[in-house]
Scaffold this motif. Structure first.
Motif, PDB file in Angstrom:
ATOM      1  N   VAL A  23      26.877  24.999  39.828  1.00 16.55           N
ATOM      2  CA  VAL A  23      27.045  25.653  41.176  1.00 16.55           C
ATOM      3  C   VAL A  23      28.314  26.475  41.273  1.00 16.55           C
ATOM      4  CG1 VAL A  23      27.164  25.294  43.441  1.00 16.55           C
ATOM      5  CG2 VAL A  23      25.751  24.011  42.126  1.00 16.55           C
ATOM      6  N   PHE A  24      29.408  25.983  40.853  1.00 15.79           N
ATOM      7  CA  PHE A  24      30.536  26.951  41.026  1.00 15.79           C
ATOM      8  C   PHE A  24      30.529  28.087  40.035  1.00 15.79           C
ATOM      9  CE2 PHE A  24      34.946  28.190  39.764  1.00 15.79           C
ATOM     10  CZ  PHE A  24      35.448  28.377  40.960  1.00 15.79           C
ATOM     11  N   ALA A  25      30.239  28.043  38.859  1.00 17.05           N
ATOM     12  CA  ALA A  25      30.056  28.878  37.976  1.00 17.05           C
ATOM     13  C   ALA A  25      28.981  29.971  38.350  1.00 17.05           C
ATOM     14  CB  ALA A  25      29.652  28.594  36.612  1.00 17.05           C
ATOM     15  N   PHE A  26      27.851  29.526  38.952  1.00 22.06           N
ATOM     16  CA  PHE A  26      26.901  30.522  39.568  1.00 22.06           C
ATOM     17  C   PHE A  26      27.407  31.288  40.714  1.00 22.06           C
ATOM     18  CE2 PHE A  26      23.032  31.736  41.595  1.00 22.06           C
ATOM     19  CZ  PHE A  26      22.139  32.124  40.531  1.00 22.06           C
ATOM     20  N   MET A  27      28.141  30.585  41.329  1.00 22.86           N
ATOM     21  CA  MET A  27      28.637  31.469  42.680  1.00 22.86           C
ATOM     22  C   MET A  27      29.727  32.622  42.245  1.00 22.86           C
ATOM     23  SD  MET A  27      26.565  30.443  44.855  1.00 22.86           S
ATOM     24  CE  MET A  27      27.223  31.298  46.388  1.00 22.86           C
ATOM     25  N   ALA A  28      30.338  32.236  41.202  1.00 21.08           N
ATOM     26  CA  ALA A  28      31.646  32.711  40.470  1.00 21.08           C
ATOM     27  C   ALA A  28      31.070  34.143  40.093  1.00 21.08           C
ATOM     28  CB  ALA A  28      32.403  32.161  39.478  1.00 21.08           C
ATOM     29  N   VAL A  29      30.020  34.113  39.388  1.00 16.39           N
ATOM     30  CA  VAL A  29      29.533  35.347  38.960  1.00 16.39           C
ATOM     31  C   VAL A  29      28.658  36.307  39.964  1.00 16.39           C
ATOM     32  CG1 VAL A  29      28.923  34.305  36.806  1.00 16.39           C
ATOM     33  CG2 VAL A  29      27.233  34.596  38.359  1.00 16.39           C
ATOM     34  N   LEU A  30      28.648  35.767  41.193  1.00 18.23           N
ATOM     35  CA  LEU A  30      28.121  36.826  42.278  1.00 18.23           C
ATOM     36  C   LEU A  30      29.106  37.984  42.047  1.00 18.23           C
ATOM     37  CD1 LEU A  30      27.387  34.465  45.297  1.00 18.23           C
ATOM     38  CD2 LEU A  30      25.751  35.944  44.223  1.00 18.23           C
ATOM     39  N   PRO A  31      28.115  39.231  42.241  1.00 17.36           N
ATOM     40  CA  PRO A  31      28.872  40.419  42.561  1.00 17.36           C
ATOM     41  C   PRO A  31      29.526  40.268  44.012  1.00 17.36           C
ATOM     42  CG  PRO A  31      26.679  40.895  42.638  1.00 17.36           C
ATOM     43  CD  PRO A  31      26.731  39.280  42.181  1.00 17.36           C
ATOM     44  N   GLY A  32      30.471  40.954  44.437  1.00 17.05           N
ATOM     45  CA  GLY A  32      31.104  41.192  45.482  1.00 17.05           C
ATOM     46  C   GLY A  32      32.269  40.113  45.613  1.00 17.05           C
ATOM     47  N   ASP A  33      33.370  40.844  46.469  1.00 16.37           N
ATOM     48  CA  ASP A  33      34.553  40.062  46.522  1.00 16.37           C
ATOM     49  C   ASP A  33      34.367  39.577  48.114  1.00 16.37           C
ATOM     50  OD1 ASP A  33      37.068  39.065  47.237  1.00 16.37           O
ATOM     51  OD2 ASP A  33      38.239  41.102  46.704  1.00 16.37           O
ATOM     52  N   PRO A  34      34.428  38.283  48.127  1.00 13.68           N
ATOM     53  CA  PRO A  34      34.382  37.415  49.465  1.00 13.68           C
ATOM     54  C   PRO A  34      35.349  38.151  50.403  1.00 13.68           C
ATOM     55  CG  PRO A  34      34.624  35.785  47.738  1.00 13.68           C
ATOM     56  CD  PRO A  34      34.643  37.129  47.146  1.00 13.68           C
ATOM     57  N   ALA A  35      36.523  38.407  49.891  1.00 11.91           N
ATOM     58  CA  ALA A  35      37.804  39.057  50.887  1.00 11.91           C
ATOM     59  C   ALA A  35      36.953  40.282  51.579  1.00 11.91           C
ATOM     60  CB  ALA A  35      39.199  39.072  50.132  1.00 11.91           C
ATOM     61  N   ALA A  49      43.568  42.377  49.829  1.00 17.87           N
ATOM     62  CA  ALA A  49      44.404  41.263  49.044  1.00 17.87           C
ATOM     63  C   ALA A  49      44.881  40.480  49.880  1.00 17.87           C
ATOM     64  CB  ALA A  49      45.698  42.472  48.459  1.00 17.87           C
ATOM     65  N   ALA A  50      45.404  40.456  51.087  1.00 13.69           N
ATOM     66  CA  ALA A  50      45.975  39.375  51.837  1.00 13.69           C
ATOM     67  C   ALA A  50      44.968  38.418  52.265  1.00 13.69           C
ATOM     68  CB  ALA A  50      46.509  40.094  53.190  1.00 13.69           C
ATOM     69  N   LYS A  51      43.639  38.952  52.415  1.00  8.73           N
ATOM     70  CA  LYS A  51      42.666  38.103  52.659  1.00  8.73           C
ATOM     71  C   LYS A  51      42.284  37.226  51.502  1.00  8.73           C
ATOM     72  CE  LYS A  51      39.749  37.066  56.028  1.00  8.73           C
ATOM     73  NZ  LYS A  51      40.230  36.680  57.282  1.00  8.73           N
ATOM     74  N   ARG A  52      42.480  37.905  50.327  1.00  6.47           N
ATOM     75  CA  ARG A  52      42.108  37.173  48.924  1.00  6.47           C
ATOM     76  C   ARG A  52      43.267  36.007  48.932  1.00  6.47           C
ATOM     77  NH1 ARG A  52      42.048  41.741  45.246  1.00  6.47           N
ATOM     78  NH2 ARG A  52      40.094  42.387  46.152  1.00  6.47           N
ATOM     79  N   ALA A  53      44.266  36.188  49.324  1.00  2.00           N
ATOM     80  CA  ALA A  53      45.313  35.186  49.190  1.00  2.00           C
ATOM     81  C   ALA A  53      45.122  33.993  50.208  1.00  2.00           C
ATOM     82  CB  ALA A  53      46.769  35.636  49.390  1.00  2.00           C
TER      83      ALA A  53
END
Lengths: 320, 510, 282
Positions: A23-35, A49-53
């Motif tokens: 499940v984690f791997a599947f979501m990790a390949v999703l395009p798009g940066d959550p931040a 970048a701040a949001k990513r942190a």
């Protein structure tokens, strides 16, 4: 038997771990940066970048995975990317709705299927049996959401005897809770009941051929009584297996039925998460659903041993 | 000039802004409707909505769902828009504008309090307006860019100075950027709104309903209801059914207009039909071939029969406007004659542009109106030899990412609900329409700075230019369709602001 | 293998199979005919003929709110249904069968591992996979087909493994093994032909499940894109007219039910027909 159960537990744990990776791997390949998604369309690179942190998505994937997984057993599912709120309580809340729906649906399915299936088996050479079998075939062919639409049309809109949707927690108003859950549970339960009745029928047919039933009958015991006294345990094994499989089906079927009846369950949580790209929420919800299915499979396996004494003797030889 | 703004209506919650947000296992709010005992009017009503907020903080989260529920009801601004879209007093009793139209002096209500018990004063005005620039995260905070200073003269007088005259500024003050916050009430905006409004948040059952309760010490006319339940539906049919079965008392916006028949011929229900400020736009990517060719864009506009489109896609509800200005704005002008339905002309224009077998991506929001209109557009474009491939994108996230942010599309369909958004769409070359016309930009700037008569003339000219340039096609004006149980009063006929005003909602017992 | 095969041929067809076959045949026929002919253009919007009544005039089953012919859309919808079913079942059969055979022939811990992985995949139902895939790639018929197909792999693997296990103990396989035939040869020559019949049964049953899954996905908006007709989408679109024009929901609902019924009955019938031991009861 202990060894058998131990193996089942091991299988369950390993499966859950592998599922978590998947499940984690599947979501990790999703395009798009959550931040970037969370900040909207005009975010500056610094803000992203701040949001990513803040989200912790700037860490290596392995670290993110471990952080995520280690929180799961304690109910720490992380913070929503969209609202910033804790996901754990939210899932717990929604899971409650879905579990009631599924259990209720299962109950209806069983109540429908056992007598229907048994009668179809006992009378399998008569017209009644044929009609009952046909009925279950038709039931199987109707999608749960279509059943839901029809039930709303009839019971809620036309006859106005039940509400068309919504949810009230049990603790708040048990009557409203029951009324609101009845139609969704029926739409899930009737269709699954039809599926289940076919298995009940064939299980009972098998039992009917067993010697002990014939013996009991020869001793003057009524057919249904003989079935109940001697046959139910034997017939239960395949039926319990199917019930387990169906619980999983119901859990997923609930996604669609929740939409028809506007129930705030896990399914609507998942669909909302997808629409909003709340990726961590989607990841958590999927994980919960998958673990639920795995847990059901585990319980079914465990039940085997209880129901079938023969398995206890066989169990040291392996999990077959 | 305004930066890209976005306020789109989430047509239905399938796609929804609605999320799932935390849920502190909060109980509360029943789904039922109807009143409690006593009095001659009902004490509580339930109103069905389509888009549930993902949180309640519109300072950091975009989307129309939050102001729809919170603004005017929980939060108040100094001014608000009335039914006709006119600016009227709210927390400001009155205001004076200096001759150079750069200084606004607001005379404030002296008896307003926040729900945290704090009195509303000019300090809060200074705090709230300054906070837009410093802490707000959403793009529409740019509406305050023109403000050079906010000062407190005394407790009930606040003075705002603008860097240059701006007609749109006071108007924006009636939207969410003008909302007044308490200095001590911003700790948990996402879950605990603190405003001066007639209602306060009582409970929020995520994925289901928000309950507002009348604020006991409201400064103005108290609402007739003790409670309003805002109930959220992912599905238009489910919302209809809820009204039919008494689960709710009002459908705030009908998302399945064909289904209105159930209510129109039934004396138990009342249908309210008015206008909104939402233009359902067939947007073009103006910077990308082949739609950077004006002739191709015009051909598409000529190929679409708007009258039949509204009839088939939206049950004939909704007005054909031909431009980006709704009739409720002072500079409205009927522009339907600019590019009338004329398939022959469309074909000729395409031939002239050297286009044959044109294939275009129609990447729409997966909302009911867009999916319905998209299928009609596709069929009508096929008649003139254009193939449109429909791809519904989940609204909001995917549509925002693909179409709005990356402008990776040829055509799209979306309802631009924000009031007075001509400038936002067509005055900014970086907006997803990628429309760059210096003449239009100049007119918009002139309209914002000049006196009212100039404003109207310049806006009219800009709107006409945009329409003639076929920068987009304007499919129809989204109707305000409300269905309520007979006897419910105080519902807005026209939806001209971004809030759904619940303050005068009432229902006689009976 | 020719002797049992010959016996099968003379065995009487059963009622389930005939009815199921007829229903499936109807769906296939509608889909095939739709390639060359439909009464009207299934996607052409015709405002002049909106909501035309059924059984009268030009439109046998009437038109929808866009003025599109319902019968034409049902026919092309049959195509969509079969298309999704064939690809999904194809994926499941092509990947699931070798896995199951492998597990059944090799046994031991590696066989166990395959089946455990299979059980794990079982925990990802089609709907869940489709929603996840739709979230990544944007929902379309393709994501729906792939999701349904992948989710159906375990069903094929289980059946293939079970049947392979029993075939491995038959005399001719034991003989082939002692003759030193390679595993691949045994798999292709002896195992596959013997498990083919049960796989066909499985395919029919899985097809029915795939149709239901596609309908649910289209209903949720995770399936076929508009305006391409699909029965699930037609049902979804008919909802707002359920009260005034219920027939719009009736026809696609009936089509789904009949198609599912058809594939289920066909599967049941084939099972009885192919496996005489089971004829008596089930």
């Amino acid at each position: 038997m202990a060894l058998y159960l131990l193996r089942r537990v091991a299988v369950f744990i390993v499966s859950t771990a592998v599922a978590a990776v998947a499940v984690f791997a599947f979501m990790a390949v999703l395009p798009g940066d959550p931040a970037a998604i969370a900040l909207g369309v005009n975010a500056t690179p610094e803000a992203v970048a701040a949001k990513r942190a803040e989200f912790g998505t700037d860490r290596p994937l392995a670290v993110q995975f471990l952080a995520w997984v280690s929180g799961l057993p304690t109910g720490d599912f992380g913070l929503s990317y969209v609202s910033g709120d804790r996901i754990g309580p939210q899932i717990a809340d929604r899971l409650g709705v879905t579990l009631w729906l599924v259990l209720f649906g299962m109950l209806i399915a069983t109540v429908v299927a056992v007598p229907l299936g048994a009668a179809a088996a006992v009378r399998h050479r008569s017209v009644t049996g044929l009609i009952l079998s046909g009925l279950s075939q038709v039931g199987v062919a109707i999608p749960a959401f279509l059943a839901g639409i029809l039930l709303v049309f009839l019971f809620a809109v036309t006859w106005q005897v039940l509400p068309s949707g919504g949810y009230t927690p049990l603790a708040e108003d048990p009557v409203a809770w029951f009324q609101q859950l009845l139609l969704p549970a029926l739409s899930l339960g009737l269709v699954q009941g039809a599926v289940l009745s076919r298995y009940v029928r064939s299980a009972v047919l098998d039992v009917l051929r067993e010697d002990f039933i014939r013996t009991a009958r020869a001793k003057g015991m009524g057919l249904y009584r003989a079935l109940w006294r001697h046959g139910s345990r034997n017939a239960a094994i395949p039926v319990v297996t199917v019930l387990g499989l169906q619980l999983a089906t119901l859990l997923v079927g609930a996604v669609v039925v929740e939409r028809v009846f506007t129930l705030p369950g896990l399914g609507s949580l998942l669909l909302d998460g997808v629409a909003n790209r709340d990726l961590l929420l989607v990841q958590d919800t999927v994980m919960v659903l998958v673990v639920a299915v795995l847990a059901i499979n585990f319980l079914v396996d465990a039940l085997y041993v209880v129901l079938d004494p023969r398995l206890r003797d066989l169990s040291p030889r392996g999990a077959r | 000039m305004t930066r890209p703004l976005l306020r789109l209506v989430a047509g239905r919650a399938t796609a929804v802004l609605a999320t799932a947000v935390l849920a502190t296992a909060a109980a509360g709010c029943s789904s039922g409707s109807g009143g409690s005992s006593g009095g001659s009017s009902v004490k509580s009503l339930s109103v069905g909505f389509v888009a549930e907020p993902s949180n309640l903080d519109f300072t950091t989260t975009d989307g129309v769902a939050i102001p729809q529920a919170m603004l005017v009801n929980v939060y108040e601004g100094l001014v608000k828009l009335d039914q006709d879209g006119k600016i009227v007093p709210l927390l400001a009793k009155s205001w004076d504008i200096s001759d150079d139209r750069k200084t606004y002096t607001f005379h404030l209500q002296d008896n307003a309090t926040f729900t945290n018990g704090k009195k509303f004063t000019a300090d809060d005005v200074v705090f709230s307006l300054n906070r837009v620039k410093t802490d707000w995260k959403v793009s529409l905070k740019s509406a305050m860019d023109v403000v050079s200073s906010v000062e407190k003269k005394d407790d009930t007088t606040a003075v705002v100075t603008l860097a240059k005259p701006s007609n749109s500024w006071l108007y924006k003050m009636a939207t969410r950027v003008g909302a007044m916050f308490s200095r001590d009430g911003i700790a948990d905006l996402a879950n605990t709104p603190v405003g001066t409004g007639p209602y306060k948040l009582e409970s929020w059952k995520r994925g289901d309903a928000i309950t507002l309760a009348a604020s006991p010490n409201y400064w103005g006319t108290k609402p007739k209801l003790e409670k309003v339940v805002l109930k959220y539906f992912k599905d238009a049919t489910a919302m209809n059914n809820a009204l039919l079965t008494g689960g709710i008392d009002v459908i705030s916006t009908v998302q399945a207009p064909e289904s209105l028949q159930q209510f129109t011929n039934n004396s138990k229900y009342e249908v309210i039909e008015g206008t909104t400020t939402g233009e359902v736009v067939l947007s073009f990517n103006n910077s990308k071939a082949p739609l950077n060719d004006k002739r191709v864009r015009q051909a598409i506009r000529h190929a679409i029969n708007h009258k039949t489109l509204v009839e088939t896609a939206w049950a004939g509800r909704g007005q054909v406007i031909g431009g980006m200005v709704p009739p409720s704005d002072p500079w409205y002008e009927d522009l339907t004659g600019v590019t009338p339905y004329d398939p022959a002309k469309a074909k000729a224009l395409l031939a002239e542009a050297g286009q044959s077998n044109l294939k275009l991506r129609l990447r729409i929001a997966n909302l009911p109106y867009a999916v319905a209109a998209g299928q009609v557009v596709k069929s009508q474009l096929a008649e003139v030899g254009i193939t449109a491939d429909i791809e519904p994108l989940e609204f909001p996230a995917r549509w925002l990412d693909v179409v709005f942010k990356q402008a990776d599309y040829d055509m799209s369909i979306i309802n631009h609900v924000e009031p007075r958004d001509l400038g936002a769409l067509f005055g900014n070359p970086n907006y997803y329409l990628r429309y760059n016309n210096p003449k239009v930009q100049e007119l918009l700037a002139k309209a914002d700075a000049g006196p009212e008569s100039d404003q109207i003339a310049a806006m009219k000219e800009a709107a006409r230019l945009v329409s003639e340039d076929a920068a987009a096609d304007f499919l129809f004006l989204f109707p305000n369709l409300i269905v309520a149980e007979t006897g419910v009063t105080g519902l807005p006929k026209n939806l001209v602001s971004e809030s759904f005003d619940l303050t005068v909602l009432a229902k006689a017992k009976g | 293998m020719s002797a049992p095969a010959a016996r099968r041929r003379v065995r009487r067809l059963n009622a389930s199979m005939v009815v199921g076959g007829a229903l499936v045949g109807l769906v296939v026929l509608a889909a095939l005919v739709s390639f060359v002919w439909t009464p009207h253009d299934p996607v052409h919007v015709d405002p002049a003929h909106r909501l035309a009544p059924a059984f009268g005039g030009d439109y046998l089953l009437g038109t929808d709110k866009f003025g599109r012919d319902v019968l034409s859309r049902l026919m092309v919808g049959a195509r969509t249904t079969l298309y999704v079913g064939i690809v999904a079942v194809g994926i499941a059969a092509v990947l699931g069968t070798p896995l199951g055979m492998l597990a059944g022939m090799v046994g031991g811990w590696s066989g166990e591992l395959v089946m455990r992985a299979n059980d794990l995949l079982f925990a990802f139902p089609a709907l869940l996979l489709a929603i996840m895939l739709g979230a990544v790639f944007g929902a379309s018929a393709l994501t729906a087909m792939v999701a349904i197909g992948v989710a159906t792999i375990p069903a094929f693997a289980r059946v293939a493994r079970g049947q392979t296990l029993s075939v491995m103990h038959t005399d001719y396989v034991l003989a082939a093994r002692s003759a030193g035939r390679s595993r691949l040869a045994i798999a292709l020559r002896h195992v596959l032909p013997n498990i083919a019949s049960i796989l066909i049964v499985q395919a029919s049953v899985s097809f029915a499940i795939a149709i239901l899954a596609e309908a649910a996905l289209s209903f949720l908006g995770f399936g076929t894109r508009p305006p391409t007709p699909s029965w699930g989408r037609m049902l979804q679109e008919s909802q707002e007219l359920l009260f005034s024009t219920p027939r719009l929901a009736f026809w696609p609902g009936l089509a789904i039910a009949l198609a599912v019924l058809g594939f289920n009955l066909l599967g049941d019938g084939l099972r009885d027909w192919l496996d005489p031991k089971l004829r008596e009861g089930r």
